[in-house]
Write a protein that holds these residues in place. Structure first.
Motif, mmCIF file in Angstrom:
data_model
loop_
_atom_site.group_PDB
_atom_site.id
_atom_site.type_symbol
_atom_site.label_atom_id
_atom_site.label_comp_id
_atom_site.label_asym_id
_atom_site.label_seq_id
_atom_site.Cartn_x
_atom_site.Cartn_y
_atom_site.Cartn_z
ATOM 1 N N GLU A 1 -21.205 4.007 -6.851
ATOM 2 C CA GLU A 1 -21.229 3.170 -5.647
ATOM 3 C C GLU A 1 -20.192 2.072 -5.773
ATOM 4 N N LEU A 2 -19.398 1.927 -4.717
ATOM 5 C CA LEU A 2 -18.444 0.829 -4.601
ATOM 6 C C LEU A 2 -18.952 -0.103 -3.510
ATOM 7 N N ILE A 3 -19.007 -1.385 -3.832
ATOM 8 C CA ILE A 3 -19.553 -2.370 -2.903
ATOM 9 C C ILE A 3 -18.501 -3.451 -2.666
ATOM 10 N N GLY A 4 -17.885 -3.435 -1.472
ATOM 11 C CA GLY A 4 -16.942 -4.478 -1.081
ATOM 12 C C GLY A 4 -15.785 -4.664 -2.036
ATOM 13 N N VAL A 5 -15.209 -3.563 -2.524
ATOM 14 C CA VAL A 5 -14.143 -3.642 -3.525
ATOM 15 C C VAL A 5 -12.813 -3.980 -2.854
ATOM 16 N N SER A 6 -12.136 -4.998 -3.379
ATOM 17 C CA SER A 6 -10.817 -5.418 -2.894
ATOM 18 C C SER A 6 -9.906 -5.681 -4.084
ATOM 19 N N LYS A 7 -8.604 -5.534 -3.839
ATOM 20 C CA LYS A 7 -7.607 -5.883 -4.856
ATOM 21 C C LYS A 7 -6.411 -6.499 -4.179
ATOM 22 N N ARG A 8 -6.051 -7.710 -4.639
ATOM 23 C CA ARG A 8 -4.900 -8.421 -4.109
ATOM 24 C C ARG A 8 -3.895 -8.679 -5.224
ATOM 25 N N TYR A 9 -2.623 -8.561 -4.867
ATOM 26 C CA TYR A 9 -1.531 -8.942 -5.759
ATOM 27 C C TYR A 9 -0.732 -10.024 -5.036
ATOM 28 N N ALA A 10 -0.883 -11.285 -5.475
ATOM 29 C CA ALA A 10 -0.253 -12.416 -4.791
ATOM 30 C C ALA A 10 -0.670 -12.383 -3.317
ATOM 31 N N ASP A 11 0.297 -12.195 -2.392
ATOM 32 C CA ASP A 11 -0.045 -12.188 -0.972
ATOM 33 C C ASP A 11 -0.186 -10.779 -0.415
ATOM 34 N N GLN A 12 -0.189 -9.764 -1.291
ATOM 35 C CA GLN A 12 -0.305 -8.371 -0.846
ATOM 36 C C GLN A 12 -1.710 -7.853 -1.129
ATOM 37 N N VAL A 13 -2.318 -7.245 -0.110
ATOM 38 C CA VAL A 13 -3.643 -6.646 -0.255
ATOM 39 C C VAL A 13 -3.473 -5.150 -0.467
ATOM 40 N N ALA A 14 -3.822 -4.672 -1.663
ATOM 41 C CA ALA A 14 -3.690 -3.248 -1.986
ATOM 42 C C ALA A 14 -4.928 -2.462 -1.558
ATOM 43 N N VAL A 15 -6.101 -3.067 -1.742
ATOM 44 C CA VAL A 15 -7.382 -2.456 -1.350
ATOM 45 C C VAL A 15 -8.202 -3.539 -0.680
ATOM 46 N N SER A 16 -8.782 -3.213 0.474
ATOM 47 C CA SER A 16 -9.482 -4.234 1.255
ATOM 48 C C SER A 16 -10.916 -3.810 1.584
ATOM 49 N N ASP A 17 -11.877 -4.429 0.920
ATOM 50 C CA ASP A 17 -13.300 -4.347 1.265
ATOM 51 C C ASP A 17 -13.782 -2.893 1.413
ATOM 52 N N VAL A 18 -13.559 -2.094 0.370
ATOM 53 C CA VAL A 18 -13.976 -0.685 0.404
ATOM 54 C C VAL A 18 -15.382 -0.553 -0.161
ATOM 55 N N SER A 19 -16.274 0.044 0.634
ATOM 56 C CA SER A 19 -17.634 0.352 0.189
ATOM 57 C C SER A 19 -17.897 1.829 0.449
ATOM 58 N N LEU A 20 -18.398 2.536 -0.550
ATOM 59 C CA LEU A 20 -18.759 3.941 -0.378
ATOM 60 C C LEU A 20 -19.692 4.373 -1.491
ATOM 61 N N GLN A 21 -20.418 5.452 -1.237
ATOM 62 C CA GLN A 21 -21.327 6.036 -2.208
ATOM 63 C C GLN A 21 -20.943 7.493 -2.439
ATOM 64 N N ILE A 22 -20.996 7.917 -3.703
ATOM 65 C CA ILE A 22 -20.653 9.282 -4.072
ATOM 66 C C ILE A 22 -21.862 9.888 -4.761
ATOM 67 N N ALA A 23 -22.311 11.040 -4.272
ATOM 68 C CA ALA A 23 -23.514 11.671 -4.791
ATOM 69 C C ALA A 23 -23.228 12.408 -6.097
ATOM 70 N N SER A 24 -24.258 12.628 -6.863
ATOM 71 C CA SER A 24 -24.137 13.375 -8.110
ATOM 72 C C SER A 24 -23.634 14.786 -7.827
ATOM 73 N N GLY A 25 -22.610 15.219 -8.557
ATOM 74 C CA GLY A 25 -22.063 16.559 -8.388
ATOM 75 C C GLY A 25 -21.108 16.715 -7.229
ATOM 76 N N GLU A 26 -20.810 15.638 -6.523
ATOM 77 C CA GLU A 26 -19.937 15.715 -5.341
ATOM 78 C C GLU A 26 -18.465 15.697 -5.744
ATOM 79 N N PHE A 27 -17.655 16.396 -4.952
ATOM 80 C CA PHE A 27 -16.197 16.355 -5.105
ATOM 81 C C PHE A 27 -15.649 15.583 -3.916
ATOM 82 N N LEU A 28 -15.156 14.382 -4.174
ATOM 83 C CA LEU A 28 -14.640 13.498 -3.126
ATOM 84 C C LEU A 28 -13.145 13.317 -3.315
ATOM 85 N N SER A 29 -12.387 13.470 -2.240
ATOM 86 C CA SER A 29 -10.952 13.207 -2.285
ATOM 87 C C SER A 29 -10.639 11.864 -1.642
ATOM 88 N N LEU A 30 -9.783 11.084 -2.294
ATOM 89 C CA LEU A 30 -9.192 9.885 -1.704
ATOM 90 C C LEU A 30 -7.829 10.299 -1.168
#
Length: 357
Positions: A5-34
């Motif tokens: 489970e990802l809850i509100g995940v963000s990543k910033r580098y100085a003034d650049q936002v690489a990842v913004s407020d990502v929340s998701l759940q992945i079930a056991s045995g699931e194949f998820l593509s980003l």
């Protein structure tokens, strides 16, 4: 409980936002593509999950364990990289054994686990070879074997097929999916290739500009895109601009820049609003021009044969070309450059969204 489970995940580098407020759940045995274009944040998100990058905000849970600040080597993950990252001075068996030795495994137990992993990827007969003596596909299998040998709870794959030729990519897609289903291991697969994501995944997470644009089954992502970005990225599409003329229960009527009216059954627009319009290549149907004054028409200017499909480029006006993808067995696939054609478009495959202000 979700496996990951990802809850509100963000990543910033100085003034650049690489990842913004990502929340998701992945079930056991699931194949998820980003899935997403270059720079959308998919690899950064994978590296955050792996522990190679610290998030600026948010929480990561593996089962009931918070791993947000846990070092990468203590997360119990298997990692497969784009570059394979095999040790050139070690043979295949020693490469696979590397992670197991770090876990303290020795002797018969070590050899058994190495043999099991190599058997799963069908590389037992090459256990004594060095990486330079292997093909790209064989090296990829060794990287997979090394990742699964420690029996990780989660398998992370960062564009592992991008260095392979087309035939090997197809083969390894099947191999990775077979292996994942055989082991029942929860897997996250990063790719910019739409066909890879759609053909391999239980669910697809589409990212754009660091944000989660849509998550769903491959069928849902393709047939019911959440917005024009997803529609344009997932399908081979024409991208146009227009303005909303009317809105009803069956969708919207849009006026293109050349004055042509088209119907979109998939839109969330208001009258007068400027719109980004996405028309899938396979939504366009062509017939010999009738000459009717109110008919949407154009001229074939280019024909490209690719086996089961033929692509035709149609010049609908001086400033608008459309690409149509026609099954090669249909009569329209034989239209030669110079042919005048009438253009019909399936409203269900026309996606329209409001343009950002």
């Amino acid at each position: 409980m979700a496996e990951l489970e990802l809850i509100g995940v963000s990543k910033r580098y100085a003034d650049q936002v690489a990842v913004s407020d990502v929340s998701l759940q992945i079930a056991s045995g699931e194949f998820l593509s980003l899935l997403g274009p270059s720079g959308c944040g998919k690899t950064t998100l994978l590296r955050i999950i792996a522990g190679l990058v610290d998030p600026s905000e948010g929480q990561i849970k593996l089962g009931d364990r918070d791993i947000t600040r846990v070092p990468v080597h203590k997360r119990g993950l298997g990692l497969v990289f784009q570059s394979y990252a095999l040790f050139p001075h070690m043979n295949v068996a020693d490469n696979v054994a590397y992670g197991l030795r770090r876990q303290g495994l020795r002797g018969q137990g070590l050899r058994r686990r190495v043999d099991e992993a190599l058997a799963l990827v069908r590389m037992t007969h090459l256990a004594g070879r060095l990486p330079r003596q292997l093909s790209g596909g064989q090296q990829q299998r060794v990287a997979l074997a090394r990742a699964i040998a420690p029996r990780p709870r989660l398998l992370l794959l960062d564009e592992p097929l991008s260095n392979l030729d087309a035939l090997l990519r197809d083969e390894m897609q099947i191999e990775i999916r077979r292996l994942q289903q055989e082991l029942g291991i929860t897997s996250i697969f990063v790719t910019h290739d739409r066909s890879e994501a759609l053909s391999m995944s239980d669910r697809v997470c589409v990212l754009g500009q660091g944000r989660l644009q849509q998550i769903g089954t491959p069928e849902d992502i393709y047939q019911n895109p959440a917005n024009s970005f997803v529609a344009g990225f997932i399908g081979r599409s024409n991208r146009l601009q227009g303005r909303t003329v009317s809105v009803g229960l069956d969708g919207a009527i849009l006026r293109l820049a050349n004055g042509t009216m088209i119907h979109s059954a998939v839109s969330a627009l208001s009258v007068g609003q400027e719109a980004d319009i996405v028309i899938r290549y396979d939504a366009i149907r062509l017939s010999v021009a009738s000459g009717a004054p109110d008919q949407f028409s154009g001229e074939v200017i280019l024909r490209s044969f690719s086996g089961p499909q033929v692509q035709l480029v149609i010049r609908a006006s001086t400033d608008m070309d459309l690409i149509a993808e026609i099954p090669s067995h249909l009569p329209a696939a034989n239209f030669a450059p110079g042919t005048r054609v009438d253009i019909a478009i399936n409203p269900a495959a026309v996606f329209a969204g409001g343009r950002p202000s």
